[in-house]
Write an enzyme that holds these catalytic residues in place. Structure first.
Site, short mmCIF file in Angstrom:
data_model
loop_
_atom_site.label_atom_id
_atom_site.label_comp_id
_atom_site.label_asym_id
_atom_site.label_seq_id
_atom_site.Cartn_x
_atom_site.Cartn_y
_atom_site.Cartn_z
N GLN A 116 0.83 -1.20 0.00
CA GLN A 116 0.00 0.00 0.00
C GLN A 116 0.87 1.26 0.00
OE1 GLN A 116 -3.70 -0.79 2.73
NE2 GLN A 116 -1.95 -1.84 3.62
N HIS A 136 -1.56 1.13 -4.46
CA HIS A 136 -1.84 2.57 -4.39
C HIS A 136 -0.91 3.38 -5.28
CE1 HIS A 136 -3.84 1.94 -0.19
NE2 HIS A 136 -4.61 1.56 -1.19
N CYS A 147 1.00 2.18 -24.48
CA CYS A 147 1.65 0.86 -24.50
C CYS A 147 1.94 0.33 -23.10
CB CYS A 147 2.94 0.90 -25.32
SG CYS A 147 4.30 1.82 -24.53
N CYS A 169 6.02 8.91 -24.15
CA CYS A 169 6.69 7.61 -24.13
C CYS A 169 7.84 7.59 -25.13
CB CYS A 169 5.68 6.52 -24.46
SG CYS A 169 6.34 4.85 -24.39
N THR A 217 0.21 -2.54 8.91
CA THR A 217 -0.98 -1.86 8.41
C THR A 217 -2.11 -1.97 9.43
OG1 THR A 217 -2.71 -1.84 6.69
CG2 THR A 217 -1.59 -3.94 7.09
N ASN A 242 1.45 -5.48 13.88
CA ASN A 242 1.19 -4.04 13.97
C ASN A 242 1.15 -3.64 15.44
OD1 ASN A 242 0.60 -1.75 12.15
ND2 ASN A 242 -1.28 -1.57 13.36
N TYR A 243 1.76 -2.51 15.77
CA TYR A 243 1.72 -2.06 17.16
C TYR A 243 0.31 -1.73 17.62
CZ TYR A 243 6.69 -1.66 18.38
OH TYR A 243 8.00 -1.92 18.72
N GLN A 244 -0.49 -1.18 16.74
CA GLN A 244 -1.86 -0.82 17.10
C GLN A 244 -2.82 -1.95 16.76
OE1 GLN A 244 -1.54 2.72 14.60
NE2 GLN A 244 -2.26 3.93 16.34
#
Length: 292
Positions: A116, A136, A147, A169, A217, A242-244
């Site tokens: 992400q 993303h 192309c 391009c 994430t 993940n810490y949270q």
């Protein structure tokens, strides 16, 4: 730094839950959870069904780039009228976490990797583009609208939303034909639809995997945030690092609340996978935990 990315994005009020308190597992808890994850990796290798990986901003904090929803995250501090601190995207280097993920990929334990992150570090560390889904986008990438040739730039492409950049391009390298199609940026804005090609690659990856690993994430933003729900519907278990607390804490098999690089580097050590750390790391190498 990250404020450049902030400035390129349009205003968008719903950035998910921000500033959740951090949870720190004890060493005993971490080792127990790491054993469970280790067993999934061993099984993945034995069955030929590699681990499916989702990467978030927590993987790049070791590269001195701030995350988004942590205590010192971009959106957390923005809500307080402040700016997150970190190095410029253009000088950020892959850290221990990136190099551990690459090592696990090279060893055949993981294959498809969704990132992400738009910092380009997953591509820069050497993860093959055929196995990397920059869902993303990538702030350093331009794509031909005709192309689909890709151009990785040294400087940030100063637009988002898949907009024309004003360049053309230089030709299709695969066919050798001239093109001169218009180039566009490759980074999504808040309201930009995810590429159908990316979504198709994700659907195919589910058929080849035995386990979902979500790294760094909070799983706040869909559709990627709903991957653990998709996994559950397919009978596939999920591990988060993940810490949270993540948005799907209650449905995953294992939620590890610890330093991402500690877990990944310890996992490599336990599996006997050599991590090529090089001599230009932006972060310190952790002492791996022993799980046996």
């Amino acid at each position: 730094m990250t404020s450049v990315y902030e400035s390129l994005l349009s205003d968008y009020p719903d950035k998910g839950v921000i500033g959740k308190p951090e949870i720190r597992d004890t060493e005993t808890e971490i080792i127990e959870k790491l054993r469970t994850l280790y067993n999934h990796f061993v099984q993945a290798k034995q069955t030929g069904k590699p681990i499916f990986v989702l990467i978030g901003a927590g993987v790049s904090t070791g590269s001195k780039l701030p995350d988004f929803r942590g205590k010192q995250g971009v959106w957390t501090l923005q809500a307080e009228g402040k700016h997150a601190e970190g190095v410029d995207f253009q000088v950020a280097r892959p850290g221990v976490s990136h190099k551990s993920i690459l090592a696990l990929h090279k060893a055949g334990y993981i294959k498809t990797i969704i990132t992400q992150n738009v910092d380009g570090l997953d591509r820069k560390v050497g993860i093959p583009v055929e196995d990397l889904i920059e869902v993303h986008g990538n702030l350093f990438l331009e794509v031909c609208q005709s192309c689909f040739s890709e151009y990785v730039r040294e400087e940030i492409v100063m637009s988002v939303g898949l907009c024309p950049t004003g360049r053309n391009c230089e030709g299709n390298k695969r066919t050798g034909r001239s093109c001169r199609g218009k180039l566009r940026d490759a980074t999504l804005d808040w309201d930009t639809e995810i590429s159908l090609n990316h979504l198709d690659r994700i659907r195919k990856a589910w058929k080849q995997t035995s386990h979902l690993l979500c790294i760094g994430t909070s799983l706040e933003i869909i559709p990627m945030g709903s991957l653990p729900l998709d996994a559950k519907s397919k009978g596939i278990k999920t591990t988060t690092i993940n810490y949270q607390e993540t948005a799907h804490e209650k449905i995953v098999e294992t939620a590890i609340h610890a330093d991402v690089k500690l877990i990944l580097y310890s996992l490599c050590n336990a599996l006997g996978v050599n991590v090529d750390l090089g001599d230009d790391l932006p972060d310190e190498v952790p002492i791996p935990l022993k799980i046996s």
